[in-house]
Design a protein around this motif. Structure first.
Motif, mmCIF file in Angstrom:
data_model
loop_
_atom_site.group_PDB
_atom_site.id
_atom_site.type_symbol
_atom_site.label_atom_id
_atom_site.label_comp_id
_atom_site.label_asym_id
_atom_site.label_seq_id
_atom_site.Cartn_x
_atom_site.Cartn_y
_atom_site.Cartn_z
ATOM 1 N N ILE A 183 -3.795 2.914 -27.749
ATOM 2 C CA ILE A 183 -3.510 3.481 -29.065
ATOM 3 C C ILE A 183 -2.757 4.797 -28.943
ATOM 4 C CG2 ILE A 183 -5.685 4.746 -29.255
ATOM 5 C CD1 ILE A 183 -3.930 2.808 -32.076
ATOM 6 N N LEU A 184 -3.053 5.574 -27.896
ATOM 7 C CA LEU A 184 -2.317 6.823 -27.687
ATOM 8 C C LEU A 184 -0.860 6.550 -27.310
ATOM 9 C CD1 LEU A 184 -4.962 8.982 -25.757
ATOM 10 C CD2 LEU A 184 -4.262 9.177 -28.143
ATOM 11 N N LYS A 185 -0.636 5.504 -26.540
ATOM 12 C CA LYS A 185 0.729 5.110 -26.191
ATOM 13 C C LYS A 185 1.481 4.630 -27.421
ATOM 14 C CE LYS A 185 4.087 3.477 -23.422
ATOM 15 N NZ LYS A 185 4.925 4.304 -22.519
ATOM 16 N N ALA A 186 0.811 3.857 -28.283
ATOM 17 C CA ALA A 186 1.467 3.268 -29.444
ATOM 18 C C ALA A 186 1.776 4.305 -30.509
ATOM 19 C CB ALA A 186 0.597 2.161 -30.025
ATOM 20 N N LEU A 187 0.835 5.210 -30.783
ATOM 21 C CA LEU A 187 1.002 6.142 -31.894
ATOM 22 C C LEU A 187 1.634 7.462 -31.492
ATOM 23 C CD1 LEU A 187 -2.351 5.591 -33.834
ATOM 24 C CD2 LEU A 187 -0.143 4.439 -34.119
ATOM 25 N N ALA A 188 1.327 7.952 -30.299
ATOM 26 C CA ALA A 188 1.811 9.275 -29.896
ATOM 27 C C ALA A 188 2.801 9.224 -28.744
ATOM 28 C CB ALA A 188 0.630 10.175 -29.519
ATOM 29 N N GLY A 189 3.046 8.045 -28.197
ATOM 30 C CA GLY A 189 3.965 7.943 -27.069
ATOM 31 C C GLY A 189 3.422 8.555 -25.795
ATOM 32 N N ALA A 190 2.085 8.662 -25.674
ATOM 33 C CA ALA A 190 1.476 9.262 -24.489
ATOM 34 C C ALA A 190 1.736 8.399 -23.259
ATOM 35 C CB ALA A 190 -0.026 9.433 -24.703
ATOM 36 N N ASN A 191 1.916 9.059 -22.138
ATOM 37 C CA ASN A 191 2.146 8.349 -20.879
ATOM 38 C C ASN A 191 0.848 7.704 -20.429
ATOM 39 O OD1 ASN A 191 2.375 7.872 -17.947
ATOM 40 N ND2 ASN A 191 4.357 8.852 -18.183
ATOM 41 N N GLU A 192 0.858 6.373 -20.301
ATOM 42 C CA GLU A 192 -0.378 5.665 -19.971
ATOM 43 C C GLU A 192 -0.876 5.989 -18.572
ATOM 44 O OE1 GLU A 192 2.960 3.004 -18.598
ATOM 45 O OE2 GLU A 192 2.527 4.241 -20.354
ATOM 46 N N VAL A 193 0.024 6.378 -17.660
ATOM 47 C CA VAL A 193 -0.408 6.725 -16.307
ATOM 48 C C VAL A 193 -1.309 7.959 -16.347
ATOM 49 C CG1 VAL A 193 0.358 7.442 -14.019
ATOM 50 C CG2 VAL A 193 1.637 5.692 -15.269
ATOM 51 N N ILE A 194 -0.851 8.999 -17.035
ATOM 52 C CA ILE A 194 -1.629 10.233 -17.110
ATOM 53 C C ILE A 194 -2.935 10.005 -17.864
ATOM 54 C CG2 ILE A 194 -1.633 12.603 -17.989
ATOM 55 C CD1 ILE A 194 1.378 12.643 -17.600
ATOM 56 N N VAL A 195 -2.867 9.293 -18.988
ATOM 57 C CA VAL A 195 -4.061 9.080 -19.806
ATOM 58 C C VAL A 195 -5.112 8.274 -19.038
ATOM 59 C CG1 VAL A 195 -4.946 8.035 -21.916
ATOM 60 C CG2 VAL A 195 -2.766 9.241 -21.954
ATOM 61 N N THR A 196 -4.701 7.213 -18.369
ATOM 62 C CA THR A 196 -5.677 6.389 -17.648
ATOM 63 C C THR A 196 -6.274 7.129 -16.459
ATOM 64 O OG1 THR A 196 -3.802 5.370 -16.474
ATOM 65 C CG2 THR A 196 -4.725 4.171 -18.348
#
Length: 422
Positions: A183-196
């Motif tokens: 959801i962070l990737k979809a709505l805010a464009g967050a980098n999934e590598v950093i978030v995970t």
């Protein structure tokens, strides 16, 4: 008046039998399966060098190599042959077993070790094909283990129903932890590598905290581990072996992932977004929803990886190290399997066999088990760089059809004076 010269034409050279054989050979050597096999061969050769270099007998024989070279090479053959023989007998078949059960025990251990790797490898393979690099396997396995274990030891239900709910809980726990980066990737464009990666750390602290609570600890004990799940929530085993329903569930998950990616509309969207996000948007696909689905499904599959240690027979207690290194090893499994279900299953079995055989290799021959990690790293390195494999084995490049030009015909002068009889 001279004719207008025709442009030069390009035609392919006619195929000859010799060229047909060369074309077939080049087509075979440029397949991904051959690259994987050659990568494994190179890894085994490098492992043999390390085994020989770390062996005390080889080191001693190297001191008088010039005087007796035969002793040096005999020591190398003995050390390498003994280590790889122990690796095989610990991963596939025990050739010195007295009973059939003992003969098959290494293979069953390999399957047991490979089950969580297959689940997590399939999860990461979906992410790779969807253009997302999911590094959160550890956290998703951990959260799946939390819900799975709690349902297993806190709820007392009839057999069958209890097992199903524990499996569903594992999937839901992993899916929730995968939904967050999605959801962070979809709505805010967050980098999934950093978030995970950050969620991996959070999950580690979270499970450590939960194991301090009375609801997750063994009654009357201060040891940070949970009770073992009820027998009604454990996988039934096959005739006392370490193979259980979890492996069959992993194979079913591989078939389901194949159908999802190759036959379903959602799978087509995932593949399209992974190959070209802009083209997917132009075609009217919901890229944001696709990102969420990729992470939710992947997280759920990672959660199922936790069922192998928790629900297998004999079951293990929930501890802070329940995820082991499955989440990180799954990255190499997915890469080795080319993000395809069949390849991921085979890669999981290979890595499970290396782990199962590595223990016997270390115990029987004294070879450091760290060499197994070197083998895995070399295999992944070569898989990630196919040109390096081709350079080592001097494989030909894909054939390019050679074309020859037909020279344009010379202009014919048609201005010839013809005499007419009077």
């Amino acid at each position: 008046m001279a004719d207008t010269p025709e442009p030069s034409q390009e035609v392919a050279e006619p195929e000859t039998p010799a060229r047909d054989w060369k074309t077939t050979f080049r087509n075979i050597t440029n397949t991904s399966a051959v690259t994987v096999v050659l990568a494994i061969i190179v890894a085994l050769v490098i492992g043999a060098i390390l085994i020989a270099a770390s062996n005390s007998k080889v080191q001693h024989a190297a001191g008088y190599l010039a005087a007796k070279p035969g002793d040096f090479f005999a020591a190398i053959g003995s050390s390498v042959g003994g280590a790889y023989s122990a690796l095989f007998q610990g991963a596939v078949f025990n050739l010195h077993a007295a009973t059939f059960g003992a003969f098959m025990l290494p293979l069953t251990n390999t399957i047991a070790y490979s089950t969580p790797l297959i689940f997590a490898g399939l999860a990461l393979a979906i992410g790779f094909r969807g253009g997302m690099f999911n590094i959160g396997g550890q956290g998703q396995i951990t959260l799946g283990a939390v819900l799975c274990a709690y349902i297993g030891f806190a709820w007392h239900l009839p057999p069958g129903l209890h097992l199903i709910l524990a499996i569903v809980g594992a999937f839901v726990g992993g899916a929730i932890w995968g939904f967050i980066p999605g959801i962070l990737k979809a709505l805010a464009g967050a980098n999934e590598v950093i978030v995970t990666i950050m969620l991996n750390s959070i999950s580690g602290f979270l499970i450590s905290y939960l194991l301090t609570l009375r609801a997750f600890r063994v009654p009357g004990s201060n040891v940070p581990k949970s009770p073992i799940v009820d027998v009604s929530a454990q996988y039934p085993d096959f005739f006392g072996t370490s193979i259980d329903v979890g492996f069959l569930l992993a194979i079913a998950a591989a078939v389901g992932v194949w159908w999802l990616m190759e036959r379903s509309t959602l799978g087509f969207r995932i593949r399209t977004v992974g190959q070209n996000r802009t083209a997917a948007q132009t075609a009217g696909m919901n890229v944001r929803a696709t990102y969420i689905w990729v992470m939710v499904i992947g997280g759920g599959l990672c959660g199922l990886a936790a069922t192998s240690p928790l629900l297998a027979h004999p079951a293990q207690a929930l501890t802070s190290g329940v995820a082991s290194t499955f989440g990180f090893d799954a990255i190499t499994v997915a890469l080795l399997g080319r993000s395809k279900p069949l390849g991921t299953v085979l890669a999981g079995l290979l890595f499970g066999g290396l782990r199962a055989g590595g223990y016997l290799m270390q115990a029987g021959t004294g070879t450091p088990i760290d060499i197994i990690l070197v083998l895995q790293a070399v295999i992944v390195l070569l898989i990630a760089a196919p040109p390096l494999v081709k350079a080592i084995f001097r494989l030909p490049d894909p054939e390019r059809r050679k074309k020859v030009k037909i020279p344009k015909p010379a202009a014919v002068d048609t201005n010839v004076t013809v005499g007419v009889a009077a």
